[in-house]
Scaffold this motif. Structure first.
Motif, short mmCIF file in Angstrom:
data_model
loop_
_atom_site.label_atom_id
_atom_site.label_comp_id
_atom_site.label_asym_id
_atom_site.label_seq_id
_atom_site.Cartn_x
_atom_site.Cartn_y
_atom_site.Cartn_z
N UNK A 129 0.92 -1.24 0.14
CA UNK A 129 0.14 -0.14 0.01
C UNK A 129 1.02 1.33 0.01
N UNK A 130 1.74 1.35 0.90
CA UNK A 130 2.87 2.60 0.90
C UNK A 130 3.44 2.69 -0.48
N UNK A 131 4.01 1.67 -1.13
CA UNK A 131 4.85 1.89 -2.17
C UNK A 131 3.96 2.18 -3.33
N UNK A 132 2.79 1.66 -3.49
CA UNK A 132 1.87 2.13 -4.36
C UNK A 132 1.62 3.62 -4.57
N UNK A 133 1.60 4.08 -3.06
CA UNK A 133 1.42 5.51 -3.33
C UNK A 133 2.69 6.43 -3.68
N UNK A 134 3.73 5.77 -3.33
CA UNK A 134 4.99 6.42 -3.61
C UNK A 134 5.30 6.21 -5.12
N UNK A 135 4.96 4.99 -5.61
CA UNK A 135 5.26 4.91 -7.10
C UNK A 135 4.35 5.73 -7.96
N UNK A 136 3.33 6.20 -7.42
CA UNK A 136 2.46 7.32 -7.97
C UNK A 136 3.39 8.60 -8.42
N UNK A 137 4.06 8.71 -7.64
CA UNK A 137 5.17 10.06 -7.68
C UNK A 137 5.86 9.99 -8.83
N UNK A 138 6.31 8.90 -9.34
CA UNK A 138 7.15 8.75 -10.57
C UNK A 138 6.68 9.20 -11.54
N UNK A 139 7.19 10.26 -12.20
CA UNK A 139 6.50 10.73 -13.53
C UNK A 139 7.45 10.76 -14.74
N UNK A 140 7.21 11.46 -15.75
CA UNK A 140 7.95 11.23 -17.16
C UNK A 140 9.35 12.10 -16.76
N UNK A 141 9.20 13.18 -15.95
CA UNK A 141 10.52 13.78 -15.79
C UNK A 141 11.24 13.59 -14.47
N UNK A 142 12.63 14.04 -14.58
CA UNK A 142 13.41 13.73 -13.35
C UNK A 142 13.04 14.59 -12.13
N UNK A 143 12.85 13.99 -11.31
CA UNK A 143 12.45 14.88 -9.73
C UNK A 143 13.64 15.31 -9.28
N UNK A 144 13.83 16.73 -8.82
CA UNK A 144 15.03 17.40 -8.36
C UNK A 144 14.74 17.39 -6.70
N UNK A 145 13.67 16.78 -6.17
CA UNK A 145 13.17 17.05 -4.94
C UNK A 145 13.65 15.98 -4.13
N UNK A 146 13.90 16.10 -2.61
CA UNK A 146 14.13 15.03 -1.72
C UNK A 146 12.75 14.76 -1.00
N UNK A 147 11.93 13.55 -1.32
CA UNK A 147 10.83 13.46 -0.82
C UNK A 147 10.60 12.14 -0.16
N UNK A 148 10.97 12.42 1.20
CA UNK A 148 10.42 11.18 1.98
C UNK A 148 9.11 11.10 2.15
N UNK A 149 8.39 9.93 2.36
CA UNK A 149 7.27 9.67 2.56
C UNK A 149 6.57 9.49 4.11
N UNK A 150 5.36 9.36 4.40
CA UNK A 150 4.65 9.10 5.66
C UNK A 150 4.28 7.91 6.08
N UNK A 151 5.29 6.88 6.27
CA UNK A 151 4.70 5.40 6.56
C UNK A 151 3.73 5.45 7.73
N UNK A 152 2.65 4.81 7.66
CA UNK A 152 1.57 4.64 8.82
C UNK A 152 1.37 6.21 9.21
N UNK A 153 1.40 7.15 8.29
CA UNK A 153 0.84 8.48 8.45
C UNK A 153 1.78 9.39 9.56
N UNK A 154 2.87 8.68 9.64
CA UNK A 154 4.03 9.57 10.64
C UNK A 154 4.52 10.70 9.80
N UNK A 155 4.93 11.76 10.26
CA UNK A 155 5.37 12.99 9.38
C UNK A 155 7.07 12.58 9.60
N UNK A 156 7.50 12.50 8.35
CA UNK A 156 9.11 12.64 8.37
C UNK A 156 9.85 13.64 8.94
#
Length: 409
Positions: A129-156
């Motif tokens: 479930x968590x990685x399905x949400x993370x996978x949706x962040x992958x687009x056609x363009x290269x990301x320049x951001x540092x984007x940690x996620x929020x497993x179990x709703x915890x704030x990184x």
């Protein structure tokens, strides 16, 4: 009992005493000044290495086993968890882009969540479930951001330095260049746009060194597998303990001095390590051990190697280990490095020239800042395997740098 007695000597006997006495003596380091170490006799007596259950992830009939969240090992597993059900053609520009972008997300989670000073929510980080949400962040363009996620709703939580370099404030280019102080021992240095790699000399005028980690894999006819990545940071940069004949490690450089982070310097806790040996099972049966030196690059290079084995299937009577080791490799720098000066190069990717102009051009069109290194400059992999049906043993060693060997008897 004899093994336990030997380990006690390391912690409390003459070996521990010599280590503690040596650490208390100031020694010259790469700052150009003399400093004492932080290790004490009480530290040695209070800590003993333990046997730990590996962290595992199942992917397409394979199970990969790694060290826990005090290492970067689960980064490898999360990169597998981020893969879609249908992959682009192996080695295509789309395939390389997908692996780079997935690795960026996993490394961002490493920065926010991994370490020995806090609980690491590995079940959530590796969940579908968590990685399905993370996978949706992958687009056609290269990301320049540092984007940690929020497993179990915890704030990184990112440290001040990580947040600063991610924002481009005082960032240091990890590719090095004059005066950068970049310290990663095995990063290929190339010229953006396609120049040859520039490998730093082993020792500079200050005595600073560019050493390397080691990796060793062993398999026997009964199917016992060992994967080990021993390293103390840079062994040759730490003076040898005269009474013992070996140096202390320098892995404490991995920890942050800012409090409250998973990788903060904390009494009785290990610094997060980049060392990450790998074991792989097929259908529940151990079949392969592999790994590489390379600091932050280890679980980037290893994922590409593993997929080269898993996706290409049986060749030459067994797993085509050498072909997977030889395949053109790459790494990215879109995260704060584990080594001083902890630089980050958002969007930066270094590839071997053998990857081909078509792939390089396609990556650049997607926004990747591509540096082309020498044809054989990315990866230090070696591997062993045993076919459980035939008992055939196989091994492969990295040809880059002519430092690796595959030996059988």
């Amino acid at each position: 009992a004899q093994i336990d007695a030997a380990r006690r000597i390391w912690r409390e006997g003459f070996i521990g005493e010599a280590l503690a006495a040596f650490a208390a003596r100031p020694a010259m380091d790469t700052s150009g000044e003399r400093h004492a170490g932080t290790l004490t006799g009480d530290d040695l007596a209070a800590f003993a290495a333990t046997y730990e259950e590996p962290v595992t992830h199942d992917w397409n009939g394979w199970t990969v086993a790694k060290a826990g969240g005090w290492s970067q090992g689960p980064v490898f597993l999360q990169q597998l968890a981020l893969l879609p059900d249908e992959l682009p053609a192996y080695g295509s520009p789309e395939y390389v882009h997908l692996l780079i972008e997935g690795s960026k997300l996993a490394m961002a989670d490493r920065e926010a969540w991994y370490g020995d000073a806090a609980e690491v929510p590995l079940d959530a980080l590796l969940s579908a479930e968590y990685n399905a949400g993370r996978r949706a962040l992958i687009g056609e363009r290269a990301s320049y951001e540092l984007r940690p996620g929020s497993p179990d709703g915890r704030a990184p939580r990112l440290g001040k330095h990580a947040s600063a370099v991610a924002a481009g404030e005082g960032a240091v280019d990890p590719l090095g260049g004059p005066g950068s102080g970049a310290g990663e021992p095995t990063v290929a240095r190339g010229v953006p746009g396609g120049g040859p790699a520039d490998v730093a000399p082993e020792v500079d005028r200050r005595g600073a060194t560019r050493g390397d980690t080691c990796h060793l894999d062993v398999v026997d006819r009964w199917g016992n597998l060992v994967s080990a990545t021993p390293s103390g940071g840079w062994l040759q940069s730490n003076p040898v303990v005269p009474a013992l004949g070996f140096p202390l490690g320098t892995r404490l450089q991995m920890a942050w001095l800012e409090e409250g982070l998973p990788n903060s310097l904390t009494p009785g806790r290990r610094p997060r390590t980049t060392l990450t040996p790998s074991l792989a099972l097929r259908g529940g049966v151990p079949v392969m051990a592999f790994g590489t030196p390379g600091g932050d690059q280890q679980d980037q290079w290893q994922v590409h190697f593993f997929l080269a084995v898993a996706l290409r299937g049986a060749v030459r009577g067994g797993l085509d280990l050498q072909g997977a080791v030889d395949a053109p490799n790459w790494h990215h720098d879109s995260f704060p490095g584990s080594f001083f000066p902890r630089g980050m190069r958002p969007g930066g990717v270094t590839v071997e020239a053998r990857i081909g102009e078509r792939t390089v051009d396609a990556l650049r069109r997607r926004g990747h800042l591509v540096t082309v290194g020498d044809p054989w400059s990315e990866g230090r992999l070696c591997a062993v395997a045993r076919d459980p049906e035939t008992g055939v043993l196989s091994a492969a060693a990295n040809p880059r740098g002519m430092q690796g060997y595959a030996v059988g008897r």
